[in-house]
Design a protein around this motif. Sequence first.
Motif, short mmCIF file in Angstrom:
data_model
loop_
_atom_site.label_atom_id
_atom_site.label_comp_id
_atom_site.label_asym_id
_atom_site.label_seq_id
_atom_site.Cartn_x
_atom_site.Cartn_y
_atom_site.Cartn_z
N ASP A 4 0.82 -1.21 0.00
CA ASP A 4 0.00 0.00 0.00
C ASP A 4 0.86 1.26 0.00
O ASP A 4 0.51 2.26 -0.64
N TYR A 5 1.96 1.21 0.72
CA TYR A 5 2.90 2.35 0.71
C TYR A 5 3.43 2.58 -0.70
O TYR A 5 3.48 3.72 -1.18
N ARG A 6 3.80 1.51 -1.38
CA ARG A 6 4.34 1.63 -2.73
C ARG A 6 3.28 2.14 -3.71
O ARG A 6 3.56 2.98 -4.57
N ILE A 7 2.05 1.63 -3.58
CA ILE A 7 0.98 2.08 -4.47
C ILE A 7 0.73 3.57 -4.28
O ILE A 7 0.48 4.30 -5.25
N GLY A 8 0.80 4.03 -3.04
CA GLY A 8 0.64 5.47 -2.78
C GLY A 8 1.66 6.28 -3.57
O GLY A 8 1.32 7.30 -4.19
N TRP A 9 2.92 5.84 -3.54
CA TRP A 9 3.96 6.54 -4.29
C TRP A 9 3.75 6.41 -5.80
O TRP A 9 3.96 7.37 -6.55
N TYR A 10 3.32 5.24 -6.25
CA TYR A 10 3.10 5.04 -7.69
C TYR A 10 2.03 6.01 -8.21
O TYR A 10 2.17 6.58 -9.30
N VAL A 11 0.96 6.19 -7.44
CA VAL A 11 -0.10 7.11 -7.85
C VAL A 11 0.43 8.54 -7.91
O VAL A 11 0.16 9.28 -8.87
N ILE A 12 1.20 8.93 -6.92
CA ILE A 12 1.75 10.29 -6.88
C ILE A 12 2.68 10.54 -8.07
O ILE A 12 2.55 11.52 -8.81
N ILE A 13 3.62 9.62 -8.28
CA ILE A 13 4.60 9.78 -9.36
C ILE A 13 3.92 9.73 -10.72
O ILE A 13 4.24 10.53 -11.61
N ALA A 14 2.99 8.80 -10.89
CA ALA A 14 2.35 8.63 -12.20
C ALA A 14 1.40 9.76 -12.55
O ALA A 14 1.02 9.92 -13.72
N THR A 15 1.01 10.57 -11.56
CA THR A 15 0.10 11.69 -11.81
C THR A 15 0.84 12.91 -12.35
O THR A 15 0.25 13.77 -13.00
N ILE A 16 2.13 12.99 -12.10
CA ILE A 16 2.91 14.18 -12.48
C ILE A 16 2.86 14.46 -13.99
O ILE A 16 2.61 15.60 -14.40
N PRO A 17 3.05 13.46 -14.86
CA PRO A 17 3.04 13.76 -16.31
C PRO A 17 1.75 14.39 -16.79
O PRO A 17 1.76 15.38 -17.52
N VAL A 18 0.59 13.84 -16.40
CA VAL A 18 -0.68 14.38 -16.89
C VAL A 18 -0.94 15.76 -16.30
O VAL A 18 -1.56 16.62 -16.94
N GLY A 19 -0.45 16.00 -15.08
CA GLY A 19 -0.61 17.32 -14.48
C GLY A 19 0.16 18.37 -15.25
O GLY A 19 -0.35 19.46 -15.54
N VAL A 20 1.41 18.05 -15.60
CA VAL A 20 2.25 18.99 -16.33
C VAL A 20 1.70 19.25 -17.73
O VAL A 20 1.54 20.41 -18.16
N LEU A 21 1.39 18.18 -18.46
CA LEU A 21 0.91 18.34 -19.83
C LEU A 21 -0.49 18.94 -19.88
O LEU A 21 -0.81 19.73 -20.78
N GLY A 22 -1.33 18.57 -18.91
CA GLY A 22 -2.68 19.13 -18.87
C GLY A 22 -2.66 20.63 -18.67
O GLY A 22 -3.44 21.37 -19.29
N PHE A 23 -1.75 21.10 -17.82
CA PHE A 23 -1.64 22.55 -17.58
C PHE A 23 -1.01 23.24 -18.79
O PHE A 23 -1.45 24.32 -19.20
N ALA A 24 0.01 22.62 -19.37
CA ALA A 24 0.72 23.24 -20.49
C ALA A 24 -0.16 23.37 -21.73
O ALA A 24 -0.04 24.35 -22.48
N PHE A 25 -1.04 22.41 -21.94
CA PHE A 25 -1.86 22.41 -23.17
C PHE A 25 -3.34 22.62 -22.88
O PHE A 25 -4.19 22.21 -23.66
#
Length: 281
Positions: free
Chosen positions: A88-109
Amino acid sequence: MTGEAMTWVQALVLGLVQGLTEFLPVSSSGHLRIVSAVFFGDDAGASFTAVTQLGTEAAVLVYFAKDIVRIIAAWFRGIADKAKRGLDYRIGWYVIIATIPVGVLGFAFKDQIRTGARNLWLVSTMLIVFALVIAAAEYYGRKARPIEQLTTRDGLIMGFAQCLSLIPGVSRSGATSSAGLFVGLERAAAVRFSFLLAIPAVTASGLFSLPDAFEPAGEGLNASGPQLLVATIVAFVVGYASVAWLLQFVSKHSLNWFVGYRIVLGLVVMGLLAGGVVSAT
Protein backbone atom coordinates in the motif's frame (compact mmCIF):
# COMPACT_ATOMS: atom_id res chain seq x y z
CA MET A 1 -19.49 35.50 -28.36
CA THR A 2 -21.71 34.21 -25.57
CA GLY A 3 -22.97 30.67 -25.96
CA GLU A 4 -26.48 29.26 -25.73
CA ALA A 5 -27.94 28.50 -22.29
CA MET A 6 -28.08 24.79 -21.48
CA THR A 7 -31.53 23.32 -20.79
CA TRP A 8 -32.35 21.02 -17.87
CA VAL A 9 -32.93 18.11 -20.24
CA GLN A 10 -29.48 18.63 -21.75
CA ALA A 11 -27.86 18.83 -18.31
CA LEU A 12 -29.54 15.61 -17.15
CA VAL A 13 -28.73 13.71 -20.35
CA LEU A 14 -25.09 14.80 -20.30
CA GLY A 15 -24.76 13.93 -16.60
CA LEU A 16 -26.15 10.47 -17.39
CA VAL A 17 -23.73 10.05 -20.31
CA GLN A 18 -20.82 11.08 -18.09
CA GLY A 19 -21.76 8.56 -15.42
CA LEU A 20 -22.27 5.73 -17.90
CA THR A 21 -19.06 6.23 -19.87
CA GLU A 22 -16.42 7.60 -17.47
CA PHE A 23 -15.13 4.21 -16.35
CA LEU A 24 -15.70 2.26 -19.54
CA PRO A 25 -12.84 2.31 -22.09
CA VAL A 26 -14.95 4.33 -24.54
CA SER A 27 -14.05 7.96 -23.61
CA SER A 28 -16.55 9.94 -21.55
CA SER A 29 -15.23 13.26 -22.88
CA GLY A 30 -15.61 11.97 -26.43
CA HIS A 31 -19.18 10.83 -25.73
CA LEU A 32 -20.13 14.15 -24.16
CA ARG A 33 -18.72 15.94 -27.20
CA ILE A 34 -20.57 13.65 -29.63
CA VAL A 35 -23.91 13.63 -27.78
CA SER A 36 -23.95 17.40 -27.32
CA ALA A 37 -23.14 17.91 -31.02
CA VAL A 38 -25.48 15.29 -32.53
CA PHE A 39 -28.52 15.80 -30.30
CA PHE A 40 -28.13 19.38 -29.10
CA GLY A 41 -26.28 20.98 -32.00
CA ASP A 42 -23.54 22.47 -29.85
CA ASP A 43 -20.62 21.64 -27.53
CA ALA A 44 -21.13 21.28 -23.77
CA GLY A 45 -17.49 22.33 -23.40
CA ALA A 46 -14.38 21.00 -21.70
CA SER A 47 -15.16 22.77 -18.42
CA PHE A 48 -18.59 21.11 -18.13
CA THR A 49 -16.92 17.77 -18.83
CA ALA A 50 -14.22 18.33 -16.22
CA VAL A 51 -16.65 19.46 -13.52
CA THR A 52 -19.13 16.60 -14.01
CA GLN A 53 -16.16 14.23 -13.77
CA LEU A 54 -16.00 15.29 -10.12
CA GLY A 55 -19.21 13.32 -9.68
CA THR A 56 -17.79 10.15 -11.14
CA GLU A 57 -14.54 10.55 -9.21
CA ALA A 58 -16.59 10.96 -6.03
CA ALA A 59 -18.13 7.60 -6.93
CA VAL A 60 -14.63 6.11 -7.09
CA LEU A 61 -13.76 7.68 -3.73
CA VAL A 62 -16.83 6.12 -2.13
CA TYR A 63 -16.41 2.73 -3.83
CA PHE A 64 -12.71 2.48 -2.98
CA ALA A 65 -12.95 4.36 0.34
CA LYS A 66 -11.45 1.54 2.41
CA ASP A 67 -8.63 1.00 -0.06
CA ILE A 68 -7.88 4.73 -0.30
CA VAL A 69 -7.83 5.23 3.48
CA ARG A 70 -5.62 2.17 3.88
CA ILE A 71 -3.19 3.34 1.18
CA ILE A 72 -2.96 6.88 2.59
CA ALA A 73 -2.43 5.57 6.12
CA ALA A 74 0.20 3.11 4.90
CA TRP A 75 1.96 5.88 2.96
CA PHE A 76 2.27 8.08 6.05
CA ARG A 77 3.38 5.14 8.20
CA GLY A 78 5.98 4.21 5.59
CA ILE A 79 7.30 7.78 5.50
CA ALA A 80 7.84 7.62 9.25
CA ASP A 81 9.08 4.02 9.50
CA LYS A 82 11.00 2.15 6.76
CA ALA A 83 10.01 -1.18 8.28
CA LYS A 84 6.35 -0.51 7.41
CA ARG A 85 6.81 0.09 3.69
CA GLY A 86 4.60 -2.57 2.12
CA LEU A 87 2.41 -2.78 -0.99
CA ASP A 88 0.00 0.00 0.00
CA TYR A 89 2.90 2.35 0.71
CA ARG A 90 4.34 1.63 -2.73
CA ILE A 91 0.98 2.08 -4.47
CA GLY A 92 0.64 5.47 -2.78
CA TRP A 93 3.96 6.54 -4.29
CA TYR A 94 3.10 5.04 -7.69
CA VAL A 95 -0.10 7.11 -7.85
CA ILE A 96 1.75 10.29 -6.88
CA ILE A 97 4.60 9.78 -9.36
CA ALA A 98 2.35 8.63 -12.20
CA THR A 99 0.10 11.69 -11.81
CA ILE A 100 2.91 14.18 -12.48
CA PRO A 101 3.04 13.76 -16.31
CA VAL A 102 -0.68 14.38 -16.89
CA GLY A 103 -0.61 17.32 -14.48
CA VAL A 104 2.25 18.99 -16.33
CA LEU A 105 0.91 18.34 -19.83
CA GLY A 106 -2.68 19.13 -18.87
CA PHE A 107 -1.64 22.55 -17.58
CA ALA A 108 0.72 23.24 -20.49
CA PHE A 109 -1.86 22.41 -23.17
CA LYS A 110 -5.06 23.46 -21.38
CA ASP A 111 -6.05 25.92 -24.13
CA GLN A 112 -5.59 23.36 -26.91
CA ILE A 113 -7.53 20.75 -24.90
CA ARG A 114 -10.48 23.14 -24.65
CA THR A 115 -10.44 24.11 -28.31
CA GLY A 116 -8.73 22.21 -31.14
CA ALA A 117 -8.70 18.83 -29.36
CA ARG A 118 -12.51 18.83 -29.33
CA ASN A 119 -12.74 18.69 -33.14
CA LEU A 120 -15.04 15.79 -33.97
CA TRP A 121 -12.78 14.51 -36.75
CA LEU A 122 -10.05 14.08 -34.14
CA VAL A 123 -12.47 12.56 -31.60
CA SER A 124 -13.82 9.99 -34.06
CA THR A 125 -10.30 9.13 -35.27
CA MET A 126 -9.11 8.56 -31.69
CA LEU A 127 -12.10 6.32 -31.00
CA ILE A 128 -11.00 4.04 -33.82
CA VAL A 129 -7.23 4.24 -33.30
CA PHE A 130 -7.43 3.46 -29.59
CA ALA A 131 -9.91 0.68 -30.21
CA LEU A 132 -7.03 -0.99 -32.08
CA VAL A 133 -4.65 -0.18 -29.20
CA ILE A 134 -7.00 -1.86 -26.70
CA ALA A 135 -7.30 -4.88 -28.99
CA ALA A 136 -3.51 -5.09 -29.28
CA ALA A 137 -3.12 -4.85 -25.50
CA GLU A 138 -5.55 -7.70 -25.00
CA TYR A 139 -3.80 -9.79 -27.65
CA TYR A 140 -0.16 -9.17 -26.68
CA GLY A 141 -0.50 -8.59 -22.93
CA ARG A 142 0.50 -11.60 -20.83
CA LYS A 143 -2.01 -10.71 -18.07
CA ALA A 144 0.06 -12.70 -15.60
CA ARG A 145 1.11 -10.26 -12.87
CA PRO A 146 -1.19 -9.39 -9.92
CA ILE A 147 -1.27 -5.92 -8.41
CA GLU A 148 1.15 -7.11 -5.71
CA GLN A 149 3.85 -7.15 -8.42
CA LEU A 150 3.22 -3.55 -9.54
CA THR A 151 6.48 -1.60 -9.96
CA THR A 152 7.52 2.04 -10.29
CA ARG A 153 8.14 1.42 -14.00
CA ASP A 154 4.59 0.10 -14.42
CA GLY A 155 3.17 3.13 -12.64
CA LEU A 156 5.14 5.55 -14.80
CA ILE A 157 4.14 3.82 -18.03
CA MET A 158 0.48 3.95 -17.03
CA GLY A 159 0.95 7.55 -15.93
CA PHE A 160 2.32 8.61 -19.31
CA ALA A 161 -0.49 6.65 -20.99
CA GLN A 162 -2.95 8.71 -18.95
CA CYS A 163 -1.65 11.83 -20.74
CA LEU A 164 -3.17 10.54 -23.97
CA SER A 165 -6.62 10.81 -22.39
CA LEU A 166 -6.32 14.59 -22.54
CA ILE A 167 -7.54 14.11 -26.13
CA PRO A 168 -11.29 13.39 -26.23
CA GLY A 169 -11.93 10.02 -27.84
CA VAL A 170 -8.92 8.25 -26.31
CA SER A 171 -10.41 7.22 -22.90
CA ARG A 172 -8.52 7.52 -19.64
CA SER A 173 -9.41 4.03 -18.47
CA GLY A 174 -8.77 2.60 -21.93
CA ALA A 175 -5.30 4.16 -22.20
CA THR A 176 -4.12 3.32 -18.68
CA SER A 177 -5.65 -0.16 -18.58
CA SER A 178 -4.13 -0.98 -21.98
CA ALA A 179 -0.73 0.21 -20.74
CA GLY A 180 -1.15 -2.07 -17.73
CA LEU A 181 -1.91 -5.01 -19.98
CA PHE A 182 1.10 -4.24 -22.19
CA VAL A 183 3.42 -4.45 -19.15
CA GLY A 184 1.92 -7.82 -18.21
CA LEU A 185 -0.52 -6.96 -15.43
CA GLU A 186 -3.65 -9.00 -14.89
CA ARG A 187 -6.69 -7.30 -16.38
CA ALA A 188 -8.34 -6.73 -12.99
CA ALA A 189 -5.09 -5.32 -11.56
CA ALA A 190 -4.63 -2.95 -14.51
CA VAL A 191 -8.21 -1.66 -14.25
CA ARG A 192 -8.06 -1.30 -10.47
CA PHE A 193 -4.85 0.74 -10.54
CA SER A 194 -6.29 2.73 -13.45
CA PHE A 195 -9.18 3.84 -11.21
CA LEU A 196 -6.83 4.82 -8.37
CA LEU A 197 -4.55 6.67 -10.77
CA ALA A 198 -7.42 8.76 -12.13
CA ILE A 199 -8.48 10.17 -8.75
CA PRO A 200 -5.91 12.98 -8.26
CA ALA A 201 -5.75 13.97 -11.94
CA VAL A 202 -9.50 14.14 -12.56
CA THR A 203 -10.24 15.78 -9.20
CA ALA A 204 -7.61 18.47 -9.83
CA SER A 205 -8.90 19.03 -13.38
CA GLY A 206 -12.48 19.40 -12.18
CA LEU A 207 -11.61 21.86 -9.41
CA PHE A 208 -9.37 23.84 -11.75
CA SER A 209 -12.23 24.13 -14.25
CA LEU A 210 -14.87 25.25 -11.74
CA PRO A 211 -14.38 29.00 -12.34
CA ASP A 212 -14.74 28.58 -16.12
CA ALA A 213 -17.79 26.35 -15.74
CA PHE A 214 -19.68 28.66 -13.38
CA GLU A 215 -18.73 31.78 -15.31
CA PRO A 216 -18.84 30.53 -18.91
CA ALA A 217 -17.71 32.79 -21.69
CA GLY A 218 -17.64 32.05 -25.40
CA GLU A 219 -19.46 29.67 -27.67
CA GLY A 220 -21.07 26.40 -26.67
CA LEU A 221 -23.71 25.32 -24.18
CA ASN A 222 -23.50 27.26 -20.93
CA ALA A 223 -24.74 25.45 -17.83
CA SER A 224 -25.99 27.26 -14.75
CA GLY A 225 -24.70 26.44 -11.27
CA PRO A 226 -27.77 24.34 -10.32
CA GLN A 227 -27.57 22.46 -13.64
CA LEU A 228 -23.90 21.66 -13.07
CA LEU A 229 -24.68 20.46 -9.57
CA VAL A 230 -27.53 18.19 -10.68
CA ALA A 231 -25.53 16.83 -13.66
CA THR A 232 -22.64 16.05 -11.29
CA ILE A 233 -24.96 14.26 -8.84
CA VAL A 234 -26.45 12.20 -11.68
CA ALA A 235 -22.92 11.35 -12.83
CA PHE A 236 -22.05 10.25 -9.28
CA VAL A 237 -25.03 7.89 -8.90
CA VAL A 238 -24.71 6.32 -12.34
CA GLY A 239 -20.90 6.28 -12.09
CA TYR A 240 -20.99 4.32 -8.83
CA ALA A 241 -23.04 1.59 -10.50
CA SER A 242 -20.67 1.64 -13.49
CA VAL A 243 -17.59 1.11 -11.30
CA ALA A 244 -19.11 -1.93 -9.63
CA TRP A 245 -20.27 -3.35 -12.95
CA LEU A 246 -16.96 -2.87 -14.78
CA LEU A 247 -14.84 -4.46 -12.04
CA GLN A 248 -17.10 -7.51 -12.15
CA PHE A 249 -17.07 -7.53 -15.95
CA VAL A 250 -13.28 -7.40 -16.43
CA SER A 251 -12.77 -10.23 -13.96
CA LYS A 252 -14.48 -12.53 -16.46
CA HIS A 253 -14.42 -10.78 -19.85
CA SER A 254 -11.98 -9.12 -22.24
CA LEU A 255 -11.87 -5.40 -22.97
CA ASN A 256 -12.33 -6.40 -26.61
CA TRP A 257 -16.08 -6.16 -26.00
CA PHE A 258 -15.64 -2.38 -26.23
CA VAL A 259 -13.42 -2.40 -29.32
CA GLY A 260 -16.18 -3.00 -31.85
CA TYR A 261 -18.41 -0.39 -30.26
CA ARG A 262 -15.66 2.24 -30.46
CA ILE A 263 -14.97 1.50 -34.12
CA VAL A 264 -18.65 1.60 -35.09
CA LEU A 265 -19.21 4.86 -33.19
CA GLY A 266 -16.12 6.44 -34.75
CA LEU A 267 -17.25 5.47 -38.24
CA VAL A 268 -20.80 6.74 -37.63
CA VAL A 269 -19.50 10.11 -36.45
CA MET A 270 -17.21 10.33 -39.48
CA GLY A 271 -20.21 9.59 -41.70
CA LEU A 272 -22.24 12.35 -40.03
CA LEU A 273 -19.34 14.77 -40.47
CA ALA A 274 -18.82 13.83 -44.13
CA GLY A 275 -22.54 14.23 -44.80
CA GLY A 276 -22.64 17.64 -43.17
CA VAL A 277 -25.13 16.47 -40.53
CA VAL A 278 -22.93 17.76 -37.69
CA SER A 279 -20.14 20.31 -37.56
CA ALA A 280 -16.64 19.24 -36.57
CA THR A 281 -16.12 22.30 -34.36
